[in-house]
Design a protein around this motif. Structure first.
Motif, PDB file in Angstrom:
ATOM      1  N   ARG A  41      -9.162   5.210  -1.148  1.00  0.00           N
ATOM      2  CA  ARG A  41      -8.547   3.869  -1.277  1.00  0.00           C
ATOM      3  C   ARG A  41      -8.847   3.336  -2.676  1.00  0.00           C
ATOM      4  NH1 ARG A  41     -10.662  -1.615   1.198  1.00  0.00           N
ATOM      5  NH2 ARG A  41      -8.938  -2.959   0.539  1.00  0.00           N
TER       6      ARG A  41
ATOM      7  N   TRP B  39      -9.608  10.704   2.719  1.00  0.00           N
ATOM      8  CA  TRP B  39      -8.796   9.500   2.500  1.00  0.00           C
ATOM      9  C   TRP B  39      -9.471   8.716   1.390  1.00  0.00           C
ATOM     10  CZ3 TRP B  39     -10.619   4.410   3.459  1.00  0.00           C
ATOM     11  CH2 TRP B  39      -9.655   3.396   3.368  1.00  0.00           C
TER      12      TRP B  39
ATOM     13  N   GLN C 220      -3.498   4.872  -1.416  1.00  0.00           N
ATOM     14  CA  GLN C 220      -4.359   5.475  -0.410  1.00  0.00           C
ATOM     15  C   GLN C 220      -3.915   6.914  -0.129  1.00  0.00           C
ATOM     16  OE1 GLN C 220      -4.728   2.940   3.053  1.00  0.00           O
ATOM     17  NE2 GLN C 220      -5.274   1.163   1.826  1.00  0.00           N
ATOM     18  N   PRO C 221      -4.138   7.816  -1.076  1.00  0.00           N
ATOM     19  CA  PRO C 221      -3.799   9.208  -0.800  1.00  0.00           C
ATOM     20  C   PRO C 221      -4.771   9.812   0.208  1.00  0.00           C
ATOM     21  CG  PRO C 221      -4.920   9.032  -2.903  1.00  0.00           C
ATOM     22  CD  PRO C 221      -4.703   7.620  -2.404  1.00  0.00           C
TER      23      PRO C 221
ATOM     24  N   ASP D  44       6.252   4.206   1.955  1.00  0.00           N
ATOM     25  CA  ASP D  44       6.000   5.601   2.301  1.00  0.00           C
ATOM     26  C   ASP D  44       7.135   6.488   1.812  1.00  0.00           C
ATOM     27  OD1 ASP D  44       3.546   5.114   4.028  1.00  0.00           O
ATOM     28  OD2 ASP D  44       5.019   3.855   5.030  1.00  0.00           O
TER      29      ASP D  44
ATOM     30  N   GLU E 149      -2.345  -1.184  -3.680  1.00  0.00           N
ATOM     31  CA  GLU E 149      -3.347  -0.164  -3.352  1.00  0.00           C
ATOM     32  C   GLU E 149      -2.680   1.194  -3.236  1.00  0.00           C
ATOM     33  OE1 GLU E 149      -5.850  -0.834   0.040  1.00  0.00           O
ATOM     34  OE2 GLU E 149      -6.405  -2.845  -0.621  1.00  0.00           O
TER      35      GLU E 149
ATOM     36  N   GLN F 109      -6.071   2.251  10.907  1.00  0.00           N
ATOM     37  CA  GLN F 109      -5.559   1.698   9.655  1.00  0.00           C
ATOM     38  C   GLN F 109      -4.316   0.841   9.907  1.00  0.00           C
ATOM     39  OE1 GLN F 109      -6.882   2.134   6.459  1.00  0.00           O
ATOM     40  NE2 GLN F 109      -8.580   2.955   7.623  1.00  0.00           N
TER      41      GLN F 109
ATOM     42  N   THR G  36       3.296  -1.126   3.969  1.00  0.00           N
ATOM     43  CA  THR G  36       3.145   0.187   3.337  1.00  0.00           C
ATOM     44  C   THR G  36       4.489   0.654   2.816  1.00  0.00           C
ATOM     45  OG1 THR G  36       3.527   1.563   5.293  1.00  0.00           O
ATOM     46  CG2 THR G  36       1.276   0.798   4.911  1.00  0.00           C
TER      47      THR G  36
ATOM     48  N   ILE H 270       0.837  -1.195   0.000  1.00  0.00           N
ATOM     49  CA  ILE H 270       0.000   0.000   0.000  1.00  0.00           C
ATOM     50  C   ILE H 270       0.873   1.247   0.000  1.00  0.00           C
ATOM     51  CG2 ILE H 270      -1.702   1.311   1.321  1.00  0.00           C
ATOM     52  CD1 ILE H 270      -2.557  -1.421   2.559  1.00  0.00           C
ATOM     53  N   TYR H 271       0.593   2.154  -0.916  1.00  0.00           N
ATOM     54  CA  TYR H 271       1.261   3.456  -0.941  1.00  0.00           C
ATOM     55  C   TYR H 271       0.265   4.480  -0.435  1.00  0.00           C
ATOM     56  CZ  TYR H 271       3.342   7.738  -2.945  1.00  0.00           C
ATOM     57  OH  TYR H 271       3.861   8.999  -3.134  1.00  0.00           O
ATOM     58  N   SER H 272       0.622   5.146   0.672  1.00  0.00           N
ATOM     59  CA  SER H 272      -0.269   6.113   1.282  1.00  0.00           C
ATOM     60  C   SER H 272       0.529   7.303   1.802  1.00  0.00           C
ATOM     61  CB  SER H 272      -1.035   5.459   2.442  1.00  0.00           C
ATOM     62  OG  SER H 272      -1.936   6.374   3.014  1.00  0.00           O
TER      63      SER H 272
END
Length: 187
Positions: free
Chosen positions: A181, A179, A142-143, A124, A140, A39, A122, A5-7
């Motif tokens: 997704r 947020w 998730q900005p 980051d 995924e 999260q 994640t 996941i990139y958030s």
């Protein structure tokens, strides 16, 4: 099997870091901290570049400051409980528990690690994430879009990125951020 996941918090115009080096695009109040801590219950590992790691090191000791409200200590403890991998050619030592250094980012190794994980991972930081995006291994996006137009800086997505995305979920913060997704659609 975990997901990669990139958030990150971004500006409304899509920058993860503004032209002045700032990334303060959202009022990260108690609601936001509580949401992010929730999260993190599905995360087993954070993958950081050196600069992102140095930014996040605040959380290694934030719980010790009696001037911070309890939700800060709760978030700090949640962050501390997660493993961290820092990708850096220059960092000599780490200053947090549950942390190791890797000298190079190898997409195939990261994909195998995520696949073998019971929890999500994640990635980051926009520069490190760019390598994973270009390799096609991000599951995924998730900005967290803040109500700020930065006007330039380092974009959330690397230049030249073309992706079709499916919206899976969203959450609106009282402070004006959202947020989102998404997962890439596979054709």
């Amino acid at each position: 099997m975990g997901s990669l996941i990139y958030s990150m918090i971004t500006s409304l115009d899509g920058y993860a870091i503004g032209p002045d080096g700032s990334s303060e695009f959202l009022d990260v109040d108690q609601e936001a901290h509580d949401f992010f801590a929730q999260q993190m219950t599905s995360f087993g590992t954070f993958l950081y570049g050196r600069r992102m790691y140095e930014t996040m090191l605040f959380w290694e000791t934030a719980h010790l400051d009696p001037d911070y409200p309890p939700f800060i200590a709760d978030f700090a403890r949640a962050w501390q409980a997660i493993d961290k991998v820092v990708y850096s050619r220059t960092l000599e030592d780490v200053a947090s528990e549950r942390t190791r250094i890797e000298r190079s980012f190898e997409p195939e190794e990261v994909r195998a690690f995520v696949t073998a994980s019971d929890l999500d991972v994640t990635i980051d930081g926009p520069e490190l994430a760019a390598q994973a995006i270009r390799a096609g291994i991000v599951d995924e996006f998730q900005p967290i879009v803040g109500p700020v137009v930065a006007g330039g800086g380092t974009p959330f997505f690397p230049a030249g990125t073309t992706l079709a995305l499916e919206l899976l979920n969203e959450y609106r913060f009282a402070s004006g951020g959202v947020w989102l997704r998404y997962r890439p659609t596979r054709t």
